[in-house]
Design a protein around this motif. Structure first.
Motif, PDB file in Angstrom:
ATOM      1  N   UNK A  11       0.821  -1.205   0.000  1.00  0.00           N
ATOM      2  CA  UNK A  11       0.000   0.000   0.000  1.00  0.00           C
ATOM      3  C   UNK A  11       0.855   1.255   0.000  1.00  0.00           C
ATOM      4  N   UNK A  12       2.113   1.077   0.363  1.00  0.00           N
ATOM      5  CA  UNK A  12       2.930   2.255   0.622  1.00  0.00           C
ATOM      6  C   UNK A  12       3.101   3.145  -0.598  1.00  0.00           C
ATOM      7  N   UNK A  13       3.161   2.543  -1.785  1.00  0.00           N
ATOM      8  CA  UNK A  13       3.352   3.390  -2.959  1.00  0.00           C
ATOM      9  C   UNK A  13       2.046   3.586  -3.724  1.00  0.00           C
ATOM     10  N   UNK A  14       0.969   3.004  -3.194  1.00  0.00           N
ATOM     11  CA  UNK A  14      -0.326   3.302  -3.784  1.00  0.00           C
ATOM     12  C   UNK A  14      -0.872   4.509  -3.060  1.00  0.00           C
ATOM     13  N   UNK A  15      -1.744   5.233  -3.724  1.00  0.00           N
ATOM     14  CA  UNK A  15      -2.222   6.466  -3.099  1.00  0.00           C
ATOM     15  C   UNK A  15      -3.285   6.127  -2.067  1.00  0.00           C
ATOM     16  N   UNK A  16      -2.804   5.825  -0.874  1.00  0.00           N
ATOM     17  CA  UNK A  16      -3.710   5.413   0.189  1.00  0.00           C
ATOM     18  C   UNK A  16      -3.432   6.305   1.395  1.00  0.00           C
ATOM     19  N   UNK A  17      -4.474   6.852   1.964  1.00  0.00           N
ATOM     20  CA  UNK A  17      -4.265   7.733   3.114  1.00  0.00           C
ATOM     21  C   UNK A  17      -3.833   6.906   4.316  1.00  0.00           C
ATOM     22  N   UNK A  18      -3.244   7.604   5.228  1.00  0.00           N
ATOM     23  CA  UNK A  18      -2.728   6.975   6.432  1.00  0.00           C
ATOM     24  C   UNK A  18      -3.808   6.129   7.130  1.00  0.00           C
ATOM     25  N   UNK A  19      -4.948   6.778   7.325  1.00  0.00           N
ATOM     26  CA  UNK A  19      -6.006   6.101   8.062  1.00  0.00           C
ATOM     27  C   UNK A  19      -6.522   4.890   7.306  1.00  0.00           C
ATOM     28  N   UNK A  20      -6.638   5.059   5.996  1.00  0.00           N
ATOM     29  CA  UNK A  20      -7.167   3.949   5.224  1.00  0.00           C
ATOM     30  C   UNK A  20      -6.163   2.799   5.211  1.00  0.00           C
ATOM     31  N   UNK A  21      -4.873   3.163   5.181  1.00  0.00           N
ATOM     32  CA  UNK A  21      -3.862   2.119   5.213  1.00  0.00           C
ATOM     33  C   UNK A  21      -3.979   1.315   6.499  1.00  0.00           C
ATOM     34  N   UNK A  22      -4.088   2.040   7.617  1.00  0.00           N
ATOM     35  CA  UNK A  22      -4.211   1.355   8.899  1.00  0.00           C
ATOM     36  C   UNK A  22      -5.444   0.454   8.903  1.00  0.00           C
ATOM     37  N   UNK A  23      -6.514   0.991   8.327  1.00  0.00           N
ATOM     38  CA  UNK A  23      -7.757   0.232   8.328  1.00  0.00           C
ATOM     39  C   UNK A  23      -7.589  -1.047   7.492  1.00  0.00           C
ATOM     40  N   UNK A  24      -6.994  -0.871   6.325  1.00  0.00           N
ATOM     41  CA  UNK A  24      -6.847  -2.022   5.437  1.00  0.00           C
ATOM     42  C   UNK A  24      -5.915  -3.065   6.014  1.00  0.00           C
ATOM     43  N   UNK A  25      -4.787  -2.598   6.557  1.00  0.00           N
ATOM     44  CA  UNK A  25      -3.838  -3.544   7.141  1.00  0.00           C
ATOM     45  C   UNK A  25      -4.494  -4.267   8.304  1.00  0.00           C
ATOM     46  N   UNK A  26      -5.209  -3.478   9.130  1.00  0.00           N
ATOM     47  CA  UNK A  26      -5.897  -4.084  10.267  1.00  0.00           C
ATOM     48  C   UNK A  26      -6.894  -5.130   9.798  1.00  0.00           C
ATOM     49  N   UNK A  27      -7.631  -4.779   8.753  1.00  0.00           N
ATOM     50  CA  UNK A  27      -8.627  -5.719   8.236  1.00  0.00           C
ATOM     51  C   UNK A  27      -7.989  -6.995   7.736  1.00  0.00           C
ATOM     52  N   UNK A  28      -6.901  -6.830   6.975  1.00  0.00           N
ATOM     53  CA  UNK A  28      -6.243  -8.006   6.413  1.00  0.00           C
ATOM     54  C   UNK A  28      -5.691  -8.890   7.523  1.00  0.00           C
ATOM     55  N   UNK A  29      -5.112  -8.237   8.541  1.00  0.00           N
ATOM     56  CA  UNK A  29      -4.536  -9.018   9.633  1.00  0.00           C
ATOM     57  C   UNK A  29      -5.626  -9.739  10.416  1.00  0.00           C
ATOM     58  N   UNK A  30      -6.730  -9.078  10.544  1.00  0.00           N
ATOM     59  CA  UNK A  30      -7.821  -9.706  11.270  1.00  0.00           C
ATOM     60  C   UNK A  30      -8.329 -10.919  10.492  1.00  0.00           C
TER      61      UNK A  30
END
Lengths: 379, 593, 349
Positions: A108-127
């Protein structure tokens, strides 16, 4: 996010020798899981890597969601990173210098993803993969199964069009493999992503795949649902590879409704499933799964009932494997249950359900190579 | 998750130029690397060959006196002195290599696979000799073990022993060579042992083989490629060493090829054409060995580290572990402590005339006079500064170049990478002294005033040590599983992004190690410096040789000590840097499954 | 360039270069030393630096530079030092590439320097007339340094030192007690071996080689081995052992009565010198009585001045006369004789 994959006349020839992938065509519907199954060296991983863009095909075309990503004849080759696919590797390939979160956030780091959305997505994937509590650990502190979960989370966190899995379970120990196998299907289905999965383990294939494609020597032999693969194997190799390890030789003598009649060496006749276009007098091989042989006296009048002698038994606790001398050959039969019902040396009746006895043109093709390859994989 | 996204057809129009761009980029990249190598390697070697073929200084005579002849070669091949030097070289290097293999393999096994105490110390000791310039090693051992007045012999005389050591002999040179080049074997075999699955050994032991038998039939054969690589590399490097045979071989009248070549260049008038021809001979020998190695190793794979890993296994040696520890301490004593003591004695003592043991401990004989004289010479400080500068430039640029080459050769499919591979191994075959002349000839005429700057030295070192650096880098690079990179591409990162965020961090310990090695090699390098330094760019190795040739052993020893301490400090710093960088990756290799 | 015939003539007289005792000691510094016209000194001051290529020893030359700077602190001398052959290669290559950096070149081999005479500009020191003609083979080339051979021994180990060159053939000094520098090591050693064969006799080498001397590549490591007692006796350049003895090393020195073979160096200024005035000033000083006296006193050099400003310590010209090779023979005999020497001494080159 999910989309269809279409592979047409794919061919890959390495510098030396025969093609690794030879005219393979298939289509995966959006949201479907297709498993490519076959012994090592059959071309399944090469096919997968061609789809990923890690190998450059020699010929044929690959399109993901209608977009052609590889068509050497037209000079089209989209690099892996532009294909928007996810991939899980056999060796996990988690980066040892990063934490779990860093690994998963990487795409996600080089895709245009906001900080919050990144956290949300990573959290979701990890969950989704059940590693929420491990986010800040360095990946090297995890077990193999957990590493593979990280790899999975990493491959789906950016919601790719297509997920590719290259024998993701083969480095894990047996127990872990079973658990992760079930989890994998659940997770993939939950995300709804289209998936292409490669394995040599038929049990894995059956559990995971909506459809299974069996490959051998670079060719796709059959692509069908697990039920069909198990009940209507297209050829001897597929039958054998999926566990129909009993073989009988014979010769066609006639037709009986839907079934063909085959005479075996002892002169006994049995009804079998016969491929179309096989006239009388053709040599055939009949494949029967040990699990499909019924032991003991059954209903009078059913076809394919034979006398057999119990030559040996192998008690497995929950099941027993019998070696039967029948029809002039040896057949293995498996009976479920903890009870030992037949003693060695006794004569019993067996029934071979005609719909589960598959005859294939035999004689011209000895089974050596394929059978041993299958046996090896089964072992 | 969202539903299907209708695929865009737009990318298709992008892809076609993309392919061409990719191809063009690959050509451009390998073309650039080839150009760099042409300048650094091919051109100087061509000039050298020309020199060997024409009997002329190519710069002085230009290309008009272009009558090629092979008389130099035929003369050299017919010269019995060359035969003798060649035979001596092969004998000394073969013997030295054998000793080095024995020492290096023993210690790599002890460190990696046994429960010997103080393994960290042993591991460090095993690498230490690498930091000692050959000339310093030679001088130290001359002080220690010259037949009449060597300190060891004086000591034994005082003990009433009649046994004497003579380091001015074939055996002496073989042992000194063996001790100082054991690290090459150690480097290669230790990492191979570390990466070998102990299950393979366990399987052998389960099958009934004893420990020693397992070692001989499973362990060593399995790491045979590494042993072979290390063996050939150390052999080839020994072939090109001047310092040790210069100090130890000359008094014993044992000429080897390098001392022979040095004499040819040092005599007045110098016989460069002959020296070049002899060097070509040396190149042929080396080239044959490198070829042999590649032939032997073809088809054997080095790839070792994957996500799958294993726990390192330590053999329980029981009481034997004190024997291995003892061996290690003995090695430490012989290779590090004694030579350092010898240098200390020589550096602080007014004269090295030591009649007997009590004279050694006569305090009135000691003082700082050599250091005072050393630092009174403005050249000493300048040479230190220059050396650091040139070492740093060499390490950084050489490291980057070697990384680019190593990555291109081993990890890409660009055109011409085989050619890059072959060309970048060439310099290993050429002794420094000769390549120094070749660089002088090749580069002096270049516009832009390269000559006379620190850069000509740095470029020469970069070119000269390209094979060593690439080798050191490649081993660590090959250990990074390809799928780690592929995973990043799949995740949407490009080649450069992947290099930056995945490959470089993982290869960092290897890169730092390679740069450190390059730094050390650059600081030690004498042969090619001799012709390229000028008044402004004097380096330590040259000044050290000047002091040695000036016959003042005290000041030579003092300067050697300064150099050793300096190197020690710098290497410890680099080691710390790479250790902190290596930590996560090491753990990753250590455990996973 | 002076005709070679003149050298031959002068050299036959031989020996030519006798150091007159009478002129020796006291009265040397009568008049104010002349280092060149004031314009030269001024121009040198403007240049402020020069590059000095030398085949001498680093340490020694650093001291020479320091002494020169005591008088002329405004000229910074940058030094490049290399052994003979390497220095020649470098000079030739640099000159051919048009990048000769040197302002002064100093080399131990007059023959090789003479070959390159075209590179050098005309130069003569103010006291040119005081120099022995035979000591410089071209009017552009001057002997800044003159070195002589003596016998040195470790006086802590040798109780009965040799007195003459002939003594070095005695069996009692056999068995690797003597160290020798190999004849092919350069012009200086060649001068000594030539002296041995021409003056001490055709068979001197055979007799000396029979004592099985230990061979060394150059004089400095040999002197060092002598101090350490690795060998106990060695023909040695006086300057090398002199400084060690002065510093207290256990060394005894004998000036053998048969003669002291000397080798004058060759110094010249390239036409391309970027700092010709500084170069001239430096050579003027080195070649002056002050410079020569400094080198004699400090380093144990000899001099090619007809009248030495001072005498080296322990050197009595009445007993030991210096011997200068006849230049054309020095050139002509060299290759064949050095080959003979190698054979006789079993030195495999």
């Amino acid at each position: 996010m999910s989309t269809e994959l279409r592979v047409e006349h794919l061919r890959k020839v390495f510098a030396t020798g025969k093609p690794a992938v030879d005219d393979v065509s298939f289509r995966i519907e959006a949201g479907e899981i297709v498993v490519l199954l076959g012994p090592s060296g059959c071309g399944k991983t090469t096919t997968l890597r061609c789809v990923a863009g890690l190998e450059h095909p020699t010929a044929g075309s690959i399109s993901i969601g209608g977009r052609v990503v590889s068509a050497p004849e037209q000079g089209i080759l989209v690099s892996p990173r532009q294909r928007n696919v996810g991939m899980v590797f056999q060796s996990y390939a988690v980066w040892p210098h990063m934490t779990v979160r860093q690994n998963v956030a990487y795409p996600l780091r080089h895709r245009k993803v906001s900080r919050g959305e990144m956290d949300r997505k990573v959290g979701g994937a990890l969950e989704l993969v059940g590693l929420s509590d491990y986010a800040e650990r360095p990946v090297v502190a995890l077990s193999g199964g957990q590493m593979q979960r990280v790899a999975l989370a990493r491959s789906i966190v950016y919601e790719p069009q297509l997920l590719l899995l290259d024998e993701p379970l083969s480095n894990l120990d047996a127990k872990l493999r079973l658990r992760l196998r079930d989890d994998l299907r659940r997770i993939i289905k939950e995300t709804g992503v289209t998936a292409l999965y490669v394995t040599h383990d038929q049990a894995e294939a059956v559990v995971l795949g909506d459809r299974i494609g069996v490959m051998r020597d670079g060719k796709l032999l059959q692509l069908a649902t697990p039920h069909e693969i198990y009940n209507r194997p297209a050829d001897m190799f597929v039958a054998n590879f999926t566990g129909a390890s009993n073989l009988l030789s014979g010769r066609t003598v006639g037709q009986d409704g839907a079934f063909g009649i085959v005479e075996v060496a002892t002169g006994e006749r049995m009804s079998v499933v016969l491929p179309a276009g096989m006239g009388p007098g053709s040599p055939v091989k009949i494949a029967v799964r040990p699990e499909n042989i019924r032991l003991g006296a059954g209903l009078e009048g059913t076809p394919n009932r034979f006398r057999a002698r119990v030559a040996a038994q192998h008690y497995h606790g929950l099941q027993t494997v019998y070696d039967l001398a029948v029809l002039g050959g040896r057949l293995e039969a498996i009976e479920l249950g903890t009870d030992l019902r037949n003693v060695v040396g006794s004569e019993i009746e067996v029934e071979l359900p005609p719909a589960l006895c598959w005859a294939y043109p035999g004689g011209e093709e000895p089974l050596g190579g394929a059978a041993s390859a299958a046996a090896e994989t089964l072992a | 998750m969202s539903a299907e996204v209708t695929a865009l057809s737009a990318p298709q129009t992008r892809t076609r130029p993309g392919v061409n761009w990719r191809k063009a980029g690959s050509w451009l990249w390998s073309g650039t690397l080839l150009l760099i190598l042409a300048f650094l390697v091919i051109y100087p070697i061509a000039v050298l060959l020309l020199g060997a073929l024409t009997n002329a200084n190519p710069v002085v005579e230009g290309f008009r006196g272009f009558d090629l002849s092979i008389t130099n070669f035929t003369d050299v091949l017919a010269n019995p002195n060359v035969h003798l030097a060649l035979a001596n070289s092969l004998l000394v290097c073969a013997g030295g290599t054998a000793v080095a293999v024995l020492i290096g393999l023993t210690f790599s096994w002890v460190v990696v696979r046994t429960d010997t105490p103080w393994k960290g110390l042993i591991a460090a000791t095993s690498m230490l000799p690498l930091f000692v310039p050959p000339l310093v090693a030679g001088v130290a051992w001359a002080i220690l073990a010259s037949p009449k007045t060597g300190l060891i012999n004086t000591f034994m005389a005082a003990m009433g022993l009649s046994w004497r050591i003579d380091v001015y002999s074939m055996t002496g040179m073989i042992i000194v060579f063996g001790m100082y080049y054991a690290p090459y074997i150690y480097m290669f075999t230790a990492s191979a042992l570390r990466n070998m699955d102990p299950a393979l050994e366990e399987a052998a032991e389960i099958s009934g083989a004893g420990s020693l038998r397992t070692l001989m039939t499973v362990t060593f054969p399995l790491i045979a490629p590494a042993i072979l690589s290390g063996t050939l590399l150390s052999f080839v490097v020994m072939l090109g060493i001047y310092g040790i045979p210069a100090v130890l071989g000359t008094p014993g009248n044992i000429p080897v090829l390098t001392t022979y070549i040095f004499k040819l260049t040092a005599w007045s008038p110098p016989l460069y054409a002959t020296a070049a021809a002899v060097s070509v001979l040396l190149m042929v020998v080396t080239g044959a060995l490198v070829w042999l190695q590649q032939w032997l190793l073809s088809g054997r794979s080095y790839t070792t580290v994957a996500g799958k890993a294993f726990r390192p296994r330590s053999l329980r040696l029981g009481p034997w572990r004190f024997l291995t520890l003892g061996l290690a301490l003995l090695y430490l004593l012989v290779v590090v402590v004694l030579p350092t003591l010898a240098l200390v004695v020589a550096a602080f003592r007014k004269f090295l005339f030591i009649r007997d043991l009590p004279a050694l401990f006569d305090g009135r004989q000691y003082g700082l006079q050599h250091f005072e004289r050393l630092f009174a010479n403005p050249l000493a400080l300048r040479s230190i500064a220059n050396t650091m500068e040139v070492g740093l430039i060499t390490a950084v640029i050489g490291g980057v170049l070697a990384f680019a080459l190593g990555y291109t050769i081993h990890r890409t499919t660009v055109v011409g990478r085989r050619a890059l591979d072959i060309i970048s191994t060439l310099p290993v075959a050429i002794p420094g002294l000769v390549i120094g002349v070749a660089y002088l000839w090749a580069w002096i005429g270049l516009p832009g005033g390269l000559y006379g700057t620190i850069w000509i030295l740095a470029l020469a070192f970069i070119a000269r040590f390209l094979p060593d650096t690439i080798k050191a880098l490649s081993t660590s690079m090959l250990q990074i599983h390809r799928e780690l990179e592929e995973a990043s591409w799949i995740c949407g990162r490009g080649l450069l992004g992947t290099l930056r965020s995945i490959v470089l961090p993982l290869a960092r310990p290897g890169v730092i190690a390679a740069m450190t090695l390059l730094f050390i090699l650059a600081i030690r390098e004498l042969g090619s410096s001799l012709f390229l330094y000028t008044s402004q760019t004097m380096v330590m190795a040259v000044l050290l040789l000047d002091y040695y040739e000036g016959g003042n052993l005290g000041i030579t020893a003092a300067f050697s000590l300064v150099q050793t301490v300096l190197l020690g400090v710098l290497i410890s710093l680099a080691h710390l840097a790479s250790r902190s960088a290596a930590a996560p990756a090491d753990v990753g290799i250590g455990r996973a499954g | 360039m002076a005709p070679l015939g003149m050298f031959r003539h002068l050299a036959k007289a031989a020996v030519a270069f006798t150091v007159a005792v009478s002129a020796a000691t006291g009265a040397a510094q009568a008049q104010e030393p002349n280092f060149g016209p004031p314009e030269l000194i001024e121009a040198a001051r403007k240049e402020g630096r020069m590059v000095f290529y030398t085949a001498g020893f680093t340490e020694v030359e650093q001291e020479v530079i320091a002494a020169f700077n005591k008088r002329f602190p405004f000229v910074k001398v940058e030094m490049v030092r290399a052994s003979g052959g390497q220095l020649i290669t470098r000079i030739k290559t640099e000159a051919a590439a048009g990048k000769l950096i040197a302002d002064v070149i100093d080399h131990s081999d007059r023959g090789l320097m003479l070959e390159m005479a075209d590179l050098f500009q005309d130069y003569a020191p103010p006291n040119a007339a005081d120099y022995l003609p035979d000591s410089h083979p071209s009017p552009k080339i001057w002997p800044r340094i003159t070195l002589g051979w003596v016998i040195a021994y470790n006086d802590a180990l040798v109780k009965d030192p040799p007195k003459t060159w002939m003594d070095l053939t005695k069996p009692e000094y056999g068995n690797a007690q003597i160290g020798q520098v190999i004849a092919p090591s350069g012009g200086t050693t060649w001068t000594r071996t030539m002296f041995e064969r021409q003056v001490l006799g055709e068979d001197y080498w055979q007799k000396q080689a029979a004592t099985k001397p230990r061979l060394y590549p150059s004089g400095a490591p040999l002197a060092d081995a002598l101090v350490r007692g690795e060998v106990t006796i060695a023909p040695s350049l006086y300057n090398i052992v002199y400084s060690k003895k002065r510093d207290g090393a256990p060394i005894g020195i004998v000036f053998p009565p048969e003669g002291i073979p000397v080798n004058p160096y060759a110094d010249a200024i390239p036409k391309t010198a970027a700092n010709p005035n500084a170069a001239k000033l430096f050579l003027n000083w080195c070649l002056s009585e002050e410079g020569q006296a400094f080198m004699i006193k400090q380093f144990g050099n000899l001099t090619s001045l007809k009248k030495p400003p001072i005498l080296p310590e322990g050197f009595d010209p009445k007993v030991a006369k210096v011997w200068l090779p006849e230049f054309s023979q020095y050139e002509k005999l060299r290759n064949t004789w050095v080959e003979d020497w190698n054979k006789i001494y079993g030195y495999r080159q």
